[in-house]
Design a protein around this motif. Structure first.
Motif, PDB file in Angstrom:
ATOM      1  N   TYR A   1     -23.231  26.995   0.606  1.00 46.97           N
ATOM      2  CA  TYR A   1     -23.805  26.176   1.672  1.00 46.97           C
ATOM      3  C   TYR A   1     -23.866  24.713   1.248  1.00 46.97           C
TER       4      TYR A   1
ATOM      5  N   GLU B   1     -26.660  28.982   5.944  1.00 43.08           N
ATOM      6  CA  GLU B   1     -26.879  29.491   4.583  1.00 43.08           C
ATOM      7  C   GLU B   1     -26.989  31.009   4.545  1.00 43.08           C
ATOM      8  N   ALA B   2     -27.611  31.604   5.555  1.00 44.78           N
ATOM      9  CA  ALA B   2     -27.742  33.066   5.567  1.00 44.78           C
ATOM     10  C   ALA B   2     -26.376  33.735   5.648  1.00 44.78           C
ATOM     11  N   ARG B   3     -25.494  33.158   6.450  1.00 43.51           N
ATOM     12  CA  ARG B   3     -24.149  33.737   6.564  1.00 43.51           C
ATOM     13  C   ARG B   3     -23.353  33.491   5.285  1.00 43.51           C
TER      14      ARG B   3
ATOM     15  N   GLU C   1     -24.692  33.509   2.394  1.00 42.51           N
ATOM     16  CA  GLU C   1     -25.214  34.512   1.463  1.00 42.51           C
ATOM     17  C   GLU C   1     -24.473  35.832   1.648  1.00 42.51           C
ATOM     18  N   ARG C   2     -24.230  36.196   2.912  1.00 44.80           N
ATOM     19  CA  ARG C   2     -23.448  37.410   3.182  1.00 44.80           C
ATOM     20  C   ARG C   2     -22.029  37.255   2.662  1.00 44.80           C
TER      21      ARG C   2
END
Length: 271
Positions: free
Chosen positions: A146, A194-196, A198-199
């Motif tokens: 990110y 950022e969450a995506r 992380e995936r």
């Protein structure tokens, strides 16, 4: 082109045959690889013991007593352990000989591989100095991706393949990782949250580890140290499957050109 799993598979396969062994000779049949093999290299390595065998990105580093051999498999190369008395094939360009029964033989039809030497820290060599993070390292996280992609308008797939950002993730594994993370490969990197990411970081690690367990992916040229292909191709979800049904939703896999490379994705699962 061999990517991280293929290079790491090669490293693990040849390590038992070369570690702590002494180089008897280097036989160069074709010095005109991507960069010319130095003419003085056989004399430099002869009689030296292999102290370590490492991988940095897609490069293999054979650390000898007085320096390091830097090997890249190029687009079609492979390193095989063989009997040096076995007649070389057409594109067998060099043999690194260890004793009467063991040779590392480099095969490369396109001659985009390399064999170079440095007597300094190999990580300072121009080919390695600007390489990015290792995707299997603990510091490869969604937060890292990110932060590294803020302001980048390029497609997220191209950023994932940028060796200054992360090493060893080429076209095959970028496509597969983005599918598992559910991210459209054409999406601008700065528009991925950022969450995506992380995936995505988890998907990259998962795909690479599974490919390693399968011995890499053989589409055409790659073979391991014993001449066997990698079997990860049988589990590919999107790469090289244009027009075939998605293994998850049944939608036809699409292909587009991204950065002059074929990009495969599911328009239903990836957005």
């Amino acid at each position: 082109m061999p990517e991280l799993p293929e290079v790491e598979t090669t490293r693990r396969g040849i390590a038992p045959f070369v570690l702590e062994q002494t180089v008897a000779d280097l036989v160069v049949r074709q010095p005109a690889l991507r960069w010319p093999v130095p003419a003085e290299l056989p004399a430099l390595v002869r009689g030296q013991r292999v102290r370590a065998l490492e991988r940095r990105g897609k490069y293999l580093l054979l650390r000898l007593e007085a320096g390091t051999l830097i090997v890249h498999l190029g687009m079609s190369g492979s390193l095989r352990v063989c009997d040096p008395r076995q007649p070389p094939r057409k594109h067998d360009h060099f043999d690194l000989l260890f004793d009467a029964a063991v040779a590392l033989r480099f095969h490369d039809p396109r001659r985009f591989g390399c064999l170079l030497w440095t007597d300094s820290d190999p990580h300072d060599h121009p080919l390695l100095a600007e390489l990015g993070i290792e995707p299997l390292a603990p510091e490869f996280t969604g937060a890292y991706l990110y932060a590294a992609t803020r302001g980048r308008a390029a497609a997220v797939k191209l950023c994932l393949m940028d060796h200054k950002l992360v090493v060893g993730v080429g076209n095959i594994y970028a496509s597969e990782s983005l599918f598992r993370a559910g991210i459209d490969p054409r999406r601008a990197a700065r528009r991925v949250g950022e969450a995506r990411y992380e995936r995505l970081a988890g998907a990259v690690r998962e795909v690479l580890e599974q490919a390693l367990a399968a011995g890499g992916t053989t589409l055409r040229d790659f073979v391991n140290e014993r001449g066997n292909p990698g079997y990860f191709k049988q589990t590919l979800a999107v790469y090289d499957r244009a027009g075939e049904p998605c293994r998850v939703c049944g939608t036809a896999i699409r292909t587009v050109r991204t950065g002059q490379r074929s990009t495969f994705f599911c328009p239903q699962c990836q957005h």
